[in-house]
Enzyme design. Structure first.
Site, short mmCIF file in Angstrom:
data_model
loop_
_atom_site.label_atom_id
_atom_site.label_comp_id
_atom_site.label_asym_id
_atom_site.label_seq_id
_atom_site.Cartn_x
_atom_site.Cartn_y
_atom_site.Cartn_z
N GLU A 191 0.87 -1.41 -0.12
CA GLU A 191 -0.03 0.11 0.05
C GLU A 191 1.09 1.16 -0.03
OE1 GLU A 191 -2.68 0.27 3.47
OE2 GLU A 191 -2.74 2.42 3.11
N LYS B 247 -10.60 -1.92 5.68
CA LYS B 247 -9.76 -1.66 6.70
C LYS B 247 -10.14 -1.15 7.99
CE LYS B 247 -5.68 1.93 7.00
NZ LYS B 247 -4.40 2.22 6.13
N ARG C 238 0.81 9.93 1.23
CA ARG C 238 1.33 10.94 2.01
C ARG C 238 2.64 11.68 1.60
NH1 ARG C 238 1.04 7.21 7.30
NH2 ARG C 238 -0.89 6.47 6.45
C1 3PG Z 1 -1.59 3.59 8.03
O1 3PG Z 1 -1.76 4.56 7.08
O2 3PG Z 1 -2.36 2.47 7.58
C2 3PG Z 1 -0.82 3.50 9.10
O3 3PG Z 1 -0.14 4.83 9.48
C3 3PG Z 1 0.16 2.51 9.43
O4 3PG Z 1 0.20 2.40 10.46
P1 3PG Z 1 1.67 1.81 11.42
O5 3PG Z 1 2.61 2.81 10.86
O6 3PG Z 1 1.33 1.93 12.99
O7 3PG Z 1 1.75 0.44 10.91
#
Ligand code: 3PG
Length: 215
Positions: free
Chosen positions: A42, A130, A46
């Site tokens: 994914e 999700k 960002r």
């Molecule tokens: C996301 O966007 O799905 C999360 O920021 C991922 O979360 P994590 O960095 O705690 O794994």
């Protein structure tokens, strides 16, 4: 489950990626993930170069399931699809984006974290959502509580997942796959620690196989 849901579920973990230097790192990262047994990603919007990253990762590993994450607008859906994204992930549930993806026939996984979100996802005909941000929203206890009135969903929790709690999450039958950045942190990618990424992927795959009884 549809083919994409099945494929993601079979892999069991989804690396959540923010690439700061896509031209430099995207192909090497795609190769490392595939070598580690995790041919899915994914790639979050960002980072400014997300579309470039999706394109370069897909070119390096054409069979890899490269999707777009943190998608906020239908414009970004278009940008992601033009770059070759095979699925779309959003952090929250926006029915307009879900319907837009459905009209284009692209799998979409919106972030859901409440009964209201699940109800809306049900109305939109989704099979997999999700669950975000997983640990901060109540973790497995909340996922289990929501699965009582909404047994039709498989869930992809993301947020706060690591090798420490991956087994617990995957052991819950409603979990399709777990998302996380723990195997693709900024430190690992920016310092091009591909061997460490491969090892973290392999450790994750070993847990998936252990939980699912084929490892
Ligand atoms: C996301 O966007 O799905 C999360 O920021 C991922 O979360 P994590 O960095 O705690 O794994």
């Amino acid at each position: 489950m549809n083919a994409m849901n099945e494929a993601i579920s079979n892999i069991g973990v989804v690396p959540v990626i923010k690439l700061n230097h896509p031209e430099r790192d995207a192909a090497a990262l795609a190769n490392a993930l595939c070598e580690g047994g995790v041919p899915v990603a994914e790639v979050t919007f960002r980072a400014a170069g997300a579309a470039t990253a999706i394109k370069l990762m897909s070119q390096a590993q054409p069979d890899m399931l490269v999707g777009a994450g943190t998608v906020l607008t239908t414009g970004q859906v278009d940008e992601a699809l033009a770059a070759g994204a095979k699925f779309i992930v959003t952090s929250g549930l926006d029915p307009d984006i879900v319907k837009y993806c459905q009209a284009k026939g692209v799998p979409v996984y919106p972030g859901c974290s409440s009964a209201t979100d699940y109800h809306t996802a049900f109305k939109l005909g989704l099979e997999v959502v999700k669950f975000f941000p997983a640990e901060q929203c109540g973790g497995l206890a909340k996922i289990k509580a929501l699965s009582a009135p909404f047994p039709m969903f498989k869930v992809m929790p993301t947020g706060g997942i690591s090798l420490k709690n991956l087994k617990d999450y995957l052991s819950c039958p409603v979990i399709c796959a777990c998302g996380g950045s723990y195997m693709v942190t900024a430190d690992l990618i920016d310092n091009q620690k591909w061997d460490e990424i491969i090892n973290l992927c392999r450790e994750s795959v070993a847990i998936v196989k252990q939980v699912r009884g084929n490892g």
